[in-house]
Design a protein around this motif. Structure first.
Motif, PDB file in Angstrom:
ATOM      1  N   THR A  97     -58.455 -30.798  14.748  1.00 45.35           N
ATOM      2  CA  THR A  97     -59.677 -30.868  15.560  1.00 45.35           C
ATOM      3  C   THR A  97     -60.053 -32.313  15.858  1.00 45.35           C
ATOM      4  N   THR A  98     -60.431 -32.540  17.116  1.00 47.40           N
ATOM      5  CA  THR A  98     -61.000 -33.808  17.549  1.00 47.40           C
ATOM      6  C   THR A  98     -62.406 -33.531  18.050  1.00 47.40           C
ATOM      7  N   ILE A  99     -63.366 -34.322  17.612  1.00 46.03           N
ATOM      8  CA  ILE A  99     -64.742 -34.183  18.109  1.00 46.03           C
ATOM      9  C   ILE A  99     -64.885 -35.018  19.377  1.00 46.03           C
ATOM     10  N   VAL A 100     -65.459 -34.408  20.400  1.00 46.24           N
ATOM     11  CA  VAL A 100     -65.656 -35.048  21.701  1.00 46.24           C
ATOM     12  C   VAL A 100     -67.147 -35.079  21.989  1.00 46.24           C
ATOM     13  N   LYS A 101     -67.671 -36.258  22.236  1.00 50.86           N
ATOM     14  CA  LYS A 101     -69.111 -36.410  22.503  1.00 50.86           C
ATOM     15  C   LYS A 101     -69.447 -36.131  23.972  1.00 50.86           C
ATOM     16  N   ASP A 102     -68.602 -36.558  24.901  1.00 47.59           N
ATOM     17  CA  ASP A 102     -68.835 -36.360  26.333  1.00 47.59           C
ATOM     18  C   ASP A 102     -67.766 -35.397  26.866  1.00 47.59           C
ATOM     19  N   ALA A 103     -68.076 -34.108  26.820  1.00 50.96           N
ATOM     20  CA  ALA A 103     -67.098 -33.073  27.165  1.00 50.96           C
ATOM     21  C   ALA A 103     -66.589 -33.201  28.595  1.00 50.96           C
ATOM     22  N   VAL A 104     -67.486 -33.409  29.547  1.00 52.01           N
ATOM     23  CA  VAL A 104     -67.076 -33.477  30.953  1.00 52.01           C
ATOM     24  C   VAL A 104     -66.104 -34.631  31.170  1.00 52.01           C
ATOM     25  N   LYS A 105     -66.418 -35.778  30.640  1.00 49.03           N
ATOM     26  CA  LYS A 105     -65.557 -36.956  30.808  1.00 49.03           C
ATOM     27  C   LYS A 105     -64.195 -36.746  30.135  1.00 49.03           C
ATOM     28  N   GLU A 106     -64.202 -36.287  28.881  1.00 48.06           N
ATOM     29  CA  GLU A 106     -62.954 -36.134  28.125  1.00 48.06           C
ATOM     30  C   GLU A 106     -62.069 -35.034  28.698  1.00 48.06           C
ATOM     31  N   ILE A 107     -62.660 -33.915  29.074  1.00 48.40           N
ATOM     32  CA  ILE A 107     -61.861 -32.810  29.629  1.00 48.40           C
ATOM     33  C   ILE A 107     -61.306 -33.189  30.990  1.00 48.40           C
ATOM     34  N   SER A 108     -62.081 -33.903  31.800  1.00 46.57           N
ATOM     35  CA  SER A 108     -61.557 -34.395  33.085  1.00 46.57           C
ATOM     36  C   SER A 108     -60.324 -35.256  32.857  1.00 46.57           C
ATOM     37  N   LYS A 109     -60.398 -36.134  31.869  1.00 43.61           N
ATOM     38  CA  LYS A 109     -59.273 -37.014  31.538  1.00 43.61           C
ATOM     39  C   LYS A 109     -58.072 -36.206  31.040  1.00 43.61           C
ATOM     40  N   LEU A 110     -58.311 -35.279  30.128  1.00 36.65           N
ATOM     41  CA  LEU A 110     -57.216 -34.480  29.547  1.00 36.65           C
ATOM     42  C   LEU A 110     -56.526 -33.597  30.589  1.00 36.65           C
ATOM     43  N   LYS A 111     -57.287 -33.125  31.570  1.00 39.72           N
ATOM     44  CA  LYS A 111     -56.684 -32.303  32.622  1.00 39.72           C
ATOM     45  C   LYS A 111     -55.601 -33.077  33.365  1.00 39.72           C
ATOM     46  N   ASN A 112     -55.760 -34.365  33.498  1.00 44.35           N
ATOM     47  CA  ASN A 112     -54.805 -35.194  34.232  1.00 44.35           C
ATOM     48  C   ASN A 112     -53.660 -35.710  33.375  1.00 44.35           C
ATOM     49  N   GLU A 113     -53.680 -35.439  32.069  1.00 41.72           N
ATOM     50  CA  GLU A 113     -52.688 -36.002  31.163  1.00 41.72           C
ATOM     51  C   GLU A 113     -51.600 -35.035  30.718  1.00 41.72           C
ATOM     52  N   GLY A 114     -51.577 -33.835  31.182  1.00 42.50           N
ATOM     53  CA  GLY A 114     -50.573 -32.885  30.706  1.00 42.50           C
ATOM     54  C   GLY A 114     -50.385 -31.744  31.684  1.00 42.50           C
ATOM     55  N   SER A 115     -49.610 -30.761  31.255  1.00 44.07           N
ATOM     56  CA  SER A 115     -49.324 -29.643  32.148  1.00 44.07           C
ATOM     57  C   SER A 115     -49.626 -28.291  31.508  1.00 44.07           C
ATOM     58  N   GLY A 116     -50.047 -28.262  30.246  1.00 42.52           N
ATOM     59  CA  GLY A 116     -50.349 -26.995  29.578  1.00 42.52           C
ATOM     60  C   GLY A 116     -51.762 -26.528  29.874  1.00 42.52           C
ATOM     61  N   ASN A 117     -52.147 -25.444  29.236  1.00 41.67           N
ATOM     62  CA  ASN A 117     -53.466 -24.862  29.443  1.00 41.67           C
ATOM     63  C   ASN A 117     -54.437 -25.275  28.356  1.00 41.67           C
ATOM     64  N   MET A 118     -55.673 -25.512  28.760  1.00 42.78           N
ATOM     65  CA  MET A 118     -56.788 -25.699  27.833  1.00 42.78           C
ATOM     66  C   MET A 118     -57.697 -24.483  28.018  1.00 42.78           C
ATOM     67  N   PHE A 119     -58.056 -23.852  26.923  1.00 39.18           N
ATOM     68  CA  PHE A 119     -58.897 -22.664  26.977  1.00 39.18           C
ATOM     69  C   PHE A 119     -60.231 -22.927  26.318  1.00 39.18           C
ATOM     70  N   VAL A 120     -61.307 -22.553  26.992  1.00 38.37           N
ATOM     71  CA  VAL A 120     -62.649 -22.562  26.421  1.00 38.37           C
ATOM     72  C   VAL A 120     -62.943 -21.129  25.991  1.00 38.37           C
TER      73      VAL A 120
END
Length: 183
Positions: A97-120
């Motif tokens: 687990t990684t704690i993320v303080k700014d979800a919108v910023k971090e998830i926007s960044k992570l979306k551009n860094e890989g090709s797999g799925n992130m599930f909420v």
């Protein structure tokens, strides 16, 4: 580019939990071999699990002590990388687990860094923030065959108008229906 996917199980009248936190008793009405197989297929496609603080804490409590009959699902839940999106959590004891303080910023960044799925999973408050930021690539909603009448609605007032295109519908013998949409 990674896809951000919402996965939630709700009642026909739109509740994703009962009147109390973690009142998920209606989930049993949707559960069965077909839904379990669907969930396992989803889990195999996940690169990162994403939770709001309350959902993270509840999921961590459950899955770190999961009953033996949760076997393969528990293995995925405990071993996948996880983001706990919270401005208040100070520590996270659930494996990977990684704690993320700014979800919108971090998830926007992570979306551009890989090709797999992130599930909420669950995470109504977080989901609303991500919807407002137009970050979801897909919505997967399982509808349990019940009117709950009261509880906590998944989609609150104030979410943006997001036209959707249905990409798949699955019906199960339990009466549950899974709807998949893209914006």
């Amino acid at each position: 580019m990674r896809k951000l996917i919402m996965w939630n199980l709700i009642t026909l009248d739109g509740y994703f939990e009962g009147e109390k936190n973690w009142d998920l008793s209606f989930h049993g009405l949707a559960w069965g071999k077909e839904l379990e197989d669907f969930i396992l297929t989803q889990l195999r496609s996940i690169e990162i699990l994403v939770f709001g603080a309350t959902t993270y804490q509840g999921m961590a409590d459950y899955w770190t002590n999961a009953p033996e009959d949760e076997g393969e699902v528990a293995k995925f839940m405990n071993n996948l990388p996880k983001l706990a999106c919270s401005t208040t959590l100070q520590s996270a004891n659930w494996k990977n687990t990684t704690i993320v303080k700014d979800a919108v910023k971090e998830i926007s960044k992570l979306k551009n860094e890989g090709s797999g799925n992130m599930f909420v999973f669950g995470s109504g408050i977080l989901s609303a923030s991500l919807m407002k930021a137009n970050l979801f690539d897909e919505y997967r909603i399982c509808i349990a065959p019940v009117f709950l009448g009261k509880g906590r609605k998944l989609f609150q007032e104030g979410i943006p108008n997001i036209p959707l295109k249905r990409i798949e519908t699955n019906s199960f013998s339990s009466g549950a229906v899974i709807l998949r949409y893209t914006p």
